[in-house]
Design a protein around this motif. Structure first.
Motif, mmCIF file in Angstrom:
data_model
loop_
_atom_site.group_PDB
_atom_site.id
_atom_site.type_symbol
_atom_site.label_atom_id
_atom_site.label_comp_id
_atom_site.label_asym_id
_atom_site.label_seq_id
_atom_site.Cartn_x
_atom_site.Cartn_y
_atom_site.Cartn_z
ATOM 1 N N UNK A 27 66.948 24.614 35.240
ATOM 2 C CA UNK A 27 68.084 24.073 35.983
ATOM 3 C C UNK A 27 68.499 22.727 35.405
ATOM 4 N N UNK A 28 69.787 22.566 35.139
ATOM 5 C CA UNK A 28 70.293 21.296 34.626
ATOM 6 C C UNK A 28 70.073 20.183 35.650
ATOM 7 N N UNK A 29 70.205 20.480 36.922
ATOM 8 C CA UNK A 29 69.971 19.469 37.961
ATOM 9 C C UNK A 29 68.532 18.969 37.917
ATOM 10 N N UNK A 30 67.599 19.847 37.598
ATOM 11 C CA UNK A 30 66.196 19.441 37.487
ATOM 12 C C UNK A 30 65.989 18.500 36.312
ATOM 13 N N UNK A 32 68.249 16.509 35.064
ATOM 14 C CA UNK A 32 68.887 15.238 35.421
ATOM 15 C C UNK A 32 67.973 14.433 36.341
ATOM 16 N N UNK A 33 67.371 15.087 37.329
ATOM 17 C CA UNK A 33 66.477 14.363 38.245
ATOM 18 C C UNK A 33 65.250 13.838 37.502
ATOM 19 N N UNK A 34 64.735 14.597 36.541
ATOM 20 C CA UNK A 34 63.596 14.138 35.741
ATOM 21 C C UNK A 34 63.981 12.916 34.921
ATOM 22 N N UNK A 35 65.153 12.929 34.326
ATOM 23 C CA UNK A 35 65.609 11.798 33.521
ATOM 24 C C UNK A 35 65.774 10.546 34.381
ATOM 25 N N UNK A 36 66.348 10.705 35.559
ATOM 26 C CA UNK A 36 66.524 9.562 36.457
ATOM 27 C C UNK A 36 65.169 9.013 36.878
ATOM 28 N N UNK A 37 64.257 9.905 37.225
ATOM 29 C CA UNK A 37 62.922 9.462 37.643
ATOM 30 C C UNK A 37 62.203 8.750 36.502
ATOM 31 N N UNK A 38 62.310 9.270 35.289
ATOM 32 C CA UNK A 38 61.605 8.693 34.145
ATOM 33 C C UNK A 38 62.062 7.269 33.848
ATOM 34 N N UNK A 39 63.269 6.911 34.238
ATOM 35 C CA UNK A 39 63.793 5.563 34.001
ATOM 36 C C UNK A 39 63.310 4.553 35.037
ATOM 37 N N UNK A 40 62.714 5.021 36.116
ATOM 38 C CA UNK A 40 62.243 4.114 37.168
ATOM 39 C C UNK A 40 61.000 3.360 36.700
ATOM 40 N N UNK A 44 55.571 8.012 36.863
ATOM 41 C CA UNK A 44 54.475 8.846 36.375
ATOM 42 C C UNK A 44 55.053 10.222 36.077
ATOM 43 N N UNK A 45 55.630 10.352 34.899
ATOM 44 C CA UNK A 45 56.372 11.554 34.542
ATOM 45 C C UNK A 45 55.485 12.795 34.552
ATOM 46 N N UNK A 46 54.274 12.672 34.049
ATOM 47 C CA UNK A 46 53.359 13.812 34.044
ATOM 48 C C UNK A 46 53.037 14.292 35.447
ATOM 49 N N UNK A 47 52.781 13.360 36.332
ATOM 50 C CA UNK A 47 52.492 13.720 37.736
ATOM 51 C C UNK A 47 53.721 14.355 38.390
ATOM 52 N N UNK A 48 54.894 13.808 38.092
ATOM 53 C CA UNK A 48 56.144 14.352 38.618
ATOM 54 C C UNK A 48 56.327 15.792 38.153
ATOM 55 N N UNK A 49 56.125 16.038 36.850
ATOM 56 C CA UNK A 49 56.285 17.393 36.315
ATOM 57 C C UNK A 49 55.288 18.368 36.923
#
Length: 71
Positions: A27-30, A32-40, A44-49
């Motif tokens: 999903x493109x929305x997913x 986009x949300x990952x990219x926004x979260x990664x900039x915070x 914790x990108x790995x935990x988020x994924x």
């Protein structure tokens, strides 16, 4: 976009909803949300994924179960 190729709207909507689950790439929305979260800060990108995939796989299993019962 695909509605012009089928008369079975119910199956198209079900397939679209189920197809958007599973991985962030589905999903493109997913993405986009990952990219926004990664900039915070302190992201914790790995935990988020991991959490994202676990929740999506559970929802995918639930929707597939419901689809098999209804169809």
């Amino acid at each position: 976009m695909l509605s012009g190729f089928t008369d079975n709207v119910q199956a198209l909507l079900l397939g679209t909803n189920i197809g958007g689950l599973g991985t962030p790439i589905a999903s493109l929305a997913s993405l986009i949300s990952l990219r926004i979260y990664a900039r915070m800060p302190h992201a914790q990108t790995g935990r988020y994924l991991l959490w994202f995939c676990v929740v999506n796989i559970c929802l995918l299993a639930l929707l597939l179960f419901i689809a098999f019962i209804l169809f």
